[in-house]
Design a protein around this motif. Structure first.
Motif, mmCIF file in Angstrom:
data_model
loop_
_atom_site.group_PDB
_atom_site.id
_atom_site.type_symbol
_atom_site.label_atom_id
_atom_site.label_comp_id
_atom_site.label_asym_id
_atom_site.label_seq_id
_atom_site.Cartn_x
_atom_site.Cartn_y
_atom_site.Cartn_z
ATOM 1 N N VAL A 186 47.772 52.930 17.846
ATOM 2 C CA VAL A 186 47.859 53.487 16.499
ATOM 3 C C VAL A 186 49.287 53.361 15.958
ATOM 4 O O VAL A 186 49.489 53.064 14.768
ATOM 5 C CB VAL A 186 47.414 54.960 16.497
ATOM 6 N N GLY A 187 50.268 53.568 16.819
ATOM 7 C CA GLY A 187 51.657 53.458 16.385
ATOM 8 C C GLY A 187 52.003 52.066 15.901
ATOM 9 O O GLY A 187 52.646 51.897 14.848
ATOM 10 N N LEU A 188 51.583 51.040 16.620
ATOM 11 C CA LEU A 188 51.857 49.669 16.184
ATOM 12 C C LEU A 188 51.055 49.328 14.926
ATOM 13 O O LEU A 188 51.517 48.564 14.073
ATOM 14 C CB LEU A 188 51.540 48.687 17.307
ATOM 15 N N GLY A 189 49.852 49.898 14.816
ATOM 16 C CA GLY A 189 49.080 49.711 13.593
ATOM 17 C C GLY A 189 49.785 50.314 12.397
ATOM 18 O O GLY A 189 49.816 49.730 11.299
ATOM 19 N N TRP A 190 50.380 51.488 12.577
ATOM 20 C CA TRP A 190 51.136 52.147 11.503
ATOM 21 C C TRP A 190 52.365 51.320 11.130
ATOM 22 O O TRP A 190 52.665 51.127 9.943
ATOM 23 C CB TRP A 190 51.544 53.544 11.963
#
Length: 280
Positions: A156-160
């Motif tokens: 999720v962090g890399l997606g953000w």
């Protein structure tokens, strides 16, 4: 020249039989038929009945029930998904983590293809055999949750970052780390990487260089695969590895502090999952 008679000690329960040793508890002579293995030496039947049950080394080890159960659940879910595809409903989509938070957990039990599930199940089984007898069921379960949460946060962090920063436009970094906010990720790899990270933390705590062991070679091989092969979740693997390593530093403690360490790890893992929900 005189003859010498040799006295023979007989079994106190069988006077017609020669005693081969004495009971370690009452010191009475016993024959081979009356020898019962005890924690220290051998005892006669009467003393053995009144003593503590004899337990072998195998009985003292903790069976890896949690890891074996997880493998079983993953296998059952895979069989169900063959009849009714579950990836779209339960796979991890970074942009949906806040409105459909169950995806953060359910995605770790879904797999695509026999190679995918076979590789993760094998590693989970072998690492579980290594770690769960040492940590116990509760701490191992907390560790698995920590690796799962770390992997979810990594995805999720890399997606953000991909959605809200110029990460995707940076040469090489964008190619390696950019993660589609609406892409679907499945697999237990994040949690399995967490087990590898914890194994390394445990070795370091005991003064062993993990990079000189089979575990270090396993981590290195999987990192190479992560960065070289396309379609691999870099965020899930790195997040799980880091989450497991940090959890391992907390969980490898004395037995008297085991429960408190497990509770702290579970609370931290839940906090990480909450952060993953709030990013989007």
């Amino acid at each position: 020249m005189s003859d010498h008679e040799t006295s023979t000690t007989v079994c106190y329960r069988h006077p017609d039989r020669e005693a081969t040793l004495r009971c370690s508890r009452c010191d009475r002579p016993i024959c081979t038929d009356d020898m019962i293995e005890a924690p220290v030496g051998y005892q006669c039947p009467e003393c053995a009945r009144g003593g503590q049950p004899v337990r072998g080394l195998r009985d003292l080890l903790v069976r890896p029930l949690v890891s074996q159960t997880l493998v079983g659940v993953i296998a059952v879910v895979y069989l169900v998904s063959m009849a009714a595809p579950l990836t779209r409903q339960f796979g991890l989509v970074p942009a949906l983590a806040g409105v459909e938070p169950w995806r953060l957990v359910t995605s770790a039990f879904l797999h695509v293809g026999l190679i995918h599930i076979g590789f993760n199940a094998l590693l989970l089984w072998r690492l579980g055999e290594m770690l769960e007898p040492v940590l116990g069921h509760l701490r191992f379960g907390a560790l698995y949750l920590a690796g799962l949460a770390g992997g979810a946060l990594g995805i999720v962090g890399l997606g953000w970052l991909t959605a809200y920063t110029p990460l995707a436009e940076v040469p090489l970094l964008g190619w390696v780390f950019a993660t589609s906010p609406v892409g679907v990720t499945v697999g237990a790899s994040g949690a399995v990487f967490g087990l590898m990270g914890a194994a390394m933390a445990g070795m370091r705590a005991r003064g062993v260089d993990p990079w000189r062991t089979d575990v270090g070679s396993l981590v290195l091989l999987n990192l190479v695969i992560t960065f070289v092969l396309p379609g691999i979740s870099v965020g899930g693997h790195l997040g799980g590895l880091l989450g497991g390593f940090l959890a391992g530093k907390v969980l490898f403690v004395e037995a008297s502090r085991a429960r408190a360490a497990a509770v702290r790890t579970i609370v931290a893992a839940i906090a990480v999952l909450l952060v993953s929900m709030l990013l989007f």
